[in-house]
Design a protein around this motif. Structure first.
Motif, mmCIF file in Angstrom:
data_model
loop_
_atom_site.group_PDB
_atom_site.id
_atom_site.type_symbol
_atom_site.label_atom_id
_atom_site.label_comp_id
_atom_site.label_asym_id
_atom_site.label_seq_id
_atom_site.Cartn_x
_atom_site.Cartn_y
_atom_site.Cartn_z
ATOM 1 N N GLU A 1 4.520 5.800 -5.272
ATOM 2 C CA GLU A 1 4.697 5.795 -6.726
ATOM 3 C C GLU A 1 3.733 6.784 -7.387
ATOM 4 N N LYS A 2 2.489 6.771 -6.932
ATOM 5 C CA LYS A 2 1.495 7.680 -7.507
ATOM 6 C C LYS A 2 1.716 9.118 -7.059
ATOM 7 N N ALA A 3 2.062 9.320 -5.793
ATOM 8 C CA ALA A 3 2.229 10.675 -5.263
ATOM 9 C C ALA A 3 3.460 11.363 -5.848
ATOM 10 N N ILE A 4 4.551 10.639 -5.983
ATOM 11 C CA ILE A 4 5.814 11.232 -6.423
ATOM 12 C C ILE A 4 6.034 11.064 -7.925
ATOM 13 N N GLY A 5 5.490 10.007 -8.486
ATOM 14 C CA GLY A 5 5.645 9.788 -9.919
ATOM 15 C C GLY A 5 6.924 9.074 -10.312
ATOM 16 N N PHE A 6 7.561 8.403 -9.370
ATOM 17 C CA PHE A 6 8.754 7.613 -9.658
ATOM 18 C C PHE A 6 8.425 6.139 -9.487
ATOM 19 N N THR A 7 9.097 5.288 -10.238
ATOM 20 C CA THR A 7 8.863 3.846 -10.155
ATOM 21 C C THR A 7 9.751 3.241 -9.081
ATOM 22 N N VAL A 8 9.185 2.339 -8.324
ATOM 23 C CA VAL A 8 9.895 1.694 -7.224
ATOM 24 C C VAL A 8 10.828 0.597 -7.755
ATOM 25 N N GLN A 9 11.911 0.382 -7.025
ATOM 26 C CA GLN A 9 12.811 -0.760 -7.264
ATOM 27 C C GLN A 9 12.638 -1.688 -6.063
ATOM 28 N N TRP A 10 12.091 -2.867 -6.290
ATOM 29 C CA TRP A 10 11.909 -3.847 -5.222
ATOM 30 C C TRP A 10 13.206 -4.648 -5.061
ATOM 31 N N TYR A 11 13.656 -4.848 -3.811
ATOM 32 C CA TYR A 11 14.832 -5.661 -3.527
ATOM 33 C C TYR A 11 14.430 -6.978 -2.883
ATOM 34 N N THR A 12 13.454 -6.934 -1.995
ATOM 35 C CA THR A 12 12.852 -8.130 -1.400
ATOM 36 C C THR A 12 11.374 -7.810 -1.216
ATOM 37 N N GLU A 13 10.592 -8.767 -0.746
ATOM 38 C CA GLU A 13 9.176 -8.484 -0.509
ATOM 39 C C GLU A 13 8.981 -7.524 0.660
ATOM 40 N N ASP A 14 10.045 -7.278 1.417
ATOM 41 C CA ASP A 14 9.978 -6.388 2.578
ATOM 42 C C ASP A 14 10.759 -5.092 2.420
ATOM 43 N N PHE A 15 11.358 -4.847 1.236
ATOM 44 C CA PHE A 15 12.179 -3.651 1.087
ATOM 45 C C PHE A 15 12.182 -3.162 -0.357
ATOM 46 N N ALA A 16 11.913 -1.863 -0.518
ATOM 47 C CA ALA A 16 11.893 -1.244 -1.842
ATOM 48 C C ALA A 16 12.429 0.180 -1.725
ATOM 49 N N GLU A 17 12.842 0.757 -2.868
ATOM 50 C CA GLU A 17 13.336 2.124 -2.880
ATOM 51 C C GLU A 17 12.761 2.898 -4.059
ATOM 52 N N ASP B 1 0.553 10.228 4.329
ATOM 53 C CA ASP B 1 0.607 8.970 3.587
ATOM 54 C C ASP B 1 -0.257 7.933 4.317
ATOM 55 N N PRO B 2 -0.382 6.716 3.799
ATOM 56 C CA PRO B 2 -1.249 5.719 4.447
ATOM 57 C C PRO B 2 -0.853 5.382 5.888
ATOM 58 N N ASP B 3 0.422 5.609 6.260
ATOM 59 C CA ASP B 3 0.871 5.326 7.618
ATOM 60 C C ASP B 3 0.787 6.529 8.540
ATOM 61 N N GLY B 4 0.314 7.655 8.031
ATOM 62 C CA GLY B 4 0.172 8.846 8.853
ATOM 63 C C GLY B 4 1.357 9.796 8.802
ATOM 64 N N ASN B 5 2.398 9.470 8.025
ATOM 65 C CA ASN B 5 3.549 10.361 7.890
ATOM 66 C C ASN B 5 3.131 11.622 7.139
ATOM 67 N N LEU B 6 3.638 12.764 7.570
ATOM 68 C CA LEU B 6 3.315 14.026 6.916
ATOM 69 C C LEU B 6 4.192 14.239 5.690
ATOM 70 N N GLN C 1 0.838 -1.203 0.000
ATOM 71 C CA GLN C 1 0.000 0.000 0.000
ATOM 72 C C GLN C 1 0.874 1.256 0.000
ATOM 73 N N SER C 2 1.918 1.283 0.824
ATOM 74 C CA SER C 2 2.794 2.453 0.893
ATOM 75 C C SER C 2 3.543 2.666 -0.413
ATOM 76 N N VAL C 3 4.059 1.593 -0.999
ATOM 77 C CA VAL C 3 4.786 1.717 -2.264
ATOM 78 C C VAL C 3 3.863 2.255 -3.350
ATOM 79 N N GLN C 4 2.667 1.713 -3.446
ATOM 80 C CA GLN C 4 1.716 2.185 -4.463
ATOM 81 C C GLN C 4 1.393 3.665 -4.250
ATOM 82 N N PHE C 5 1.198 4.066 -3.005
ATOM 83 C CA PHE C 5 0.901 5.462 -2.689
ATOM 84 C C PHE C 5 2.041 6.370 -3.137
#
Length: 132
Positions: free
Chosen positions: A21-37, A111-116, A15-19
């Motif tokens: 990606e849409k908010a910033i307009g950059f594509t994520v690079q997944w490294y594991t199922e628990d970590f992306a940049e 964001d979905p986790d409440g971060n400003l 959910q956070s990655v999708q948010f």
């Protein structure tokens, strides 16, 4: 010293990655199922699941009883245009575009986790000069 990245720890990484990606307009690079940049021109936003925190001596060092005191800020070309895009992405708008006393026009949302998150555009001559 160089700031390399900001890391967001979340219970729902997809959910956070999708948010972001849409908010910033950059594509994520997944490294594991628990970590992306998400790599922007100026900083990397790392997103990790809460499971990654077990690697730090088995403690959940991200657990906090208080609201976060951090705002992730992005300099954007046109904050009003970004608002038109973002208002359909989240219902957690804290402040619609407003010109602040220090010369930036700012949009504040969560964001979905409440971060400003603050998207801002310098509008006063001083603020424009500062960010040239």
């Amino acid at each position: 010293m160089k700031l390399a990245s900001l890391r967001i720890i979340t219970k729902d990484i997809r959910q956070s990655v999708q948010f972001y990606e849409k908010a910033i307009g950059f594509t994520v690079q997944w490294y594991t199922e628990d970590f992306a940049e998400l790599r922007t021109n100026s900083v990397t936003i790392a997103i990790g699941s809460t499971r990654t925190m077990k690697m730090f001596h088995g403690e959940d060092v991200t657990e906090s009883k208080d609201q976060s005191n951090i705002i992730i800020e992005f300099l954007v070309a046109d904050v009003d245009r970004e608002y038109e895009r973002i208002k359909n992405l989240t219902d957690r708008i804290i402040q619609e575009p407003t010109t602040m006393p220090w010369g930036n026009r700012s949009l504040l949302f969560r964001d979905p986790d409440g971060n400003l998150i603050n998207f801002f555009t310098p509008v006063s001559p001083e603020a424009i000069q500062k960010f040239k």
